[in-house]
Design an enzyme around this catalytic site. Structure first.
Site, PDB file in Angstrom:
ATOM      1  N   CYS A  28      -5.426   0.117 -10.555  1.00  0.00           N
ATOM      2  CA  CYS A  28      -4.253   0.544  -9.779  1.00  0.00           C
ATOM      3  C   CYS A  28      -2.981  -0.092 -10.320  1.00  0.00           C
ATOM      4  O   CYS A  28      -1.929   0.545 -10.372  1.00  0.00           O
ATOM      5  CB  CYS A  28      -4.439   0.201  -8.301  1.00  0.00           C
ATOM      6  SG  CYS A  28      -5.679   1.240  -7.496  1.00  0.00           S
ATOM      7  N   HIS A  83       1.511   4.396  -2.784  1.00  0.00           N
ATOM      8  CA  HIS A  83       1.481   5.856  -2.595  1.00  0.00           C
ATOM      9  C   HIS A  83       2.773   6.487  -3.114  1.00  0.00           C
ATOM     10  O   HIS A  83       2.755   7.536  -3.753  1.00  0.00           O
ATOM     11  CB  HIS A  83       1.324   6.198  -1.114  1.00  0.00           C
ATOM     12  CG  HIS A  83      -0.073   6.068  -0.593  1.00  0.00           C
ATOM     13  ND1 HIS A  83      -1.181   6.460  -1.305  1.00  0.00           N
ATOM     14  CD2 HIS A  83      -0.542   5.597   0.602  1.00  0.00           C
ATOM     15  CE1 HIS A  83      -2.272   6.239  -0.577  1.00  0.00           C
ATOM     16  NE2 HIS A  83      -1.911   5.693   0.573  1.00  0.00           N
ATOM     17  N   HIS A 105       0.840  -1.205   0.000  1.00  0.00           N
ATOM     18  CA  HIS A 105       0.000   0.000   0.000  1.00  0.00           C
ATOM     19  C   HIS A 105       0.881   1.263   0.000  1.00  0.00           C
ATOM     20  O   HIS A 105       0.677   2.173  -0.809  1.00  0.00           O
ATOM     21  CB  HIS A 105      -0.907  -0.021   1.239  1.00  0.00           C
ATOM     22  CG  HIS A 105      -1.828   1.149   1.357  1.00  0.00           C
ATOM     23  ND1 HIS A 105      -3.131   1.120   0.907  1.00  0.00           N
ATOM     24  CD2 HIS A 105      -1.645   2.398   1.872  1.00  0.00           C
ATOM     25  CE1 HIS A 105      -3.703   2.300   1.143  1.00  0.00           C
ATOM     26  NE2 HIS A 105      -2.811   3.085   1.728  1.00  0.00           N
ATOM     27  N   GLU A 106       1.869   1.293   0.876  1.00  0.00           N
ATOM     28  CA  GLU A 106       2.720   2.490   0.965  1.00  0.00           C
ATOM     29  C   GLU A 106       3.619   2.610  -0.272  1.00  0.00           C
ATOM     30  O   GLU A 106       3.893   3.716  -0.725  1.00  0.00           O
ATOM     31  CB  GLU A 106       3.553   2.471   2.259  1.00  0.00           C
ATOM     32  CG  GLU A 106       2.726   2.476   3.547  1.00  0.00           C
ATOM     33  CD  GLU A 106       1.647   3.552   3.635  1.00  0.00           C
ATOM     34  OE1 GLU A 106       1.757   4.602   2.965  1.00  0.00           O
ATOM     35  OE2 GLU A 106       0.668   3.329   4.364  1.00  0.00           O
TER      36      GLU A 106
HETATM   37 ZN   LIG Z   1      -3.046   5.046   2.214  1.00  0.00          ZN
HETATM   38 ZN   LIG Z   2      -7.367  -0.258  -6.827  1.00  0.00          ZN
END
Ligand SMILES: [Zn+2]
Ligand SMILES: [Zn+2]
Length: 188
Positions: free
Chosen positions: A169, A135, A131-132
Site C-alpha cells: 500500500c 482512499h 485510511h481515508e
Molecule cells: Zn475504507
Molecule cells: Zn496494505
C-alpha cells in the site's frame, strides 16, 4: 500558492485531535497541511429517519467549497456518519478524489462505555484519517489486518491495525502521489 492538504473541522472539534490528524497526514504525504477555520455542524447532511449524517452529502459539500489550491480536503466531525448500505461509517472518501471526512464519535472509548482515554482516541483518529487519505489517493482495502487500509467495520479492527501502510500500500501510495498532474507538467 502551492497545493496542500486542508483539514476542516465541521462543528467544534478538539484542537489536539485536529493537530494529531494534520501531523499524520503531513508525515505520510510529505505535503503541507493547513487547518481551516471551523464551519458549522453539517446540518445539511442530517437524515432524520436515521438520526445520522450522510457522508456522501458532506463530501459533495466539501468539494464545492474547498480552496483553489486544494490537493485533498479532510472534514472532521463529531456527528455520526452513514452510507446507505451500512449502519455507520468511521469515515468516507471519494476514491481518487479530493474529499474525505471522518467522524470522531465512534472512535471515542466513551462511546463504548469505556473510561476516557485520550491516547486511544488519538490513535484511532489518526488511523481513520490515514485510511481515508489512502482512499483519496486511490488505494482500496487491504487484506493485511495490520495495514491501515484494512477495512474497519468494528472498532476492534481499528485497534488491531497499525497507523501505517503495509509495504504494498505504501508503494502504491507513493506512486500515486508522484503522478500528480502538476508534477507531470513540469517533467522535461
Ligand atoms: Zn475504507
Ligand atoms: Zn496494505
Amino acid at each position: 500558492m502551492s497545493e496542500c492538504i486542508y483539514v476542516c473541522p465541521l462543528g467544534s472539534v478538539d484542537m489536539e485531535l485536529l493537530e494529531c490528524i494534520s501531523h499524520a497526514l503531513s508525515k505520510r504525504s510529505n505535503m503541507a497541511v493547513k487547518l481551516l477555520p471551523a464551519t458549522g455542524e453539517p446540518v445539511y447532511a442530517y437524515d432524520a429517519k436515521r438520526g445520522q449524517y450522510s457522508s456522501k452529502r458532506i463530501l459533495k459539500r466539501l468539494g464545492a467549497c474547498c480552496p483553489h489550491e486544494t490537493f485533498k480536503i479532510m472534514g472532521v466531525t463529531r456527528v455520526d456518519l452513514y452510507v446507505p448500505i451500512l449502519t455507520f461509517v468511521f469515515g468516507a472518501a471519494q476514491m481518487s478524489g479530493r474529499c474525505a471526512v471522518i467522524s470522531t464519535q465512534r472512535l471515542d472509548p466513551v462511546y463504548y462505555q469505556a473510561p476516557e482515554d485520550r491516547n486511544l482516541l488519538m490513535e484511532r483518529v489518526k488511523k481513520t484519517a490515514v485510511h481515508e487519505l489512502g482512499h483519496s489517493m486511490g488505494l482500496i482495502h487491504c487484506r493485511d489486518r495490520r495495514c491501515v487500509m484494512f477495512s474497519s467495520t468494528r472498532i476492534e479492527d481499528t485497534d488491531f491495525k497499525k497507523p501505517e501502510f503495509c509495504y504494498t500500500c505504501r508503494e502504491l501510495f507513493k506512486w500515486n502521489l508522484n503522478q500528480r498532474p502538476h508534477l507531470a507538467e513540469t517533467k522535461v
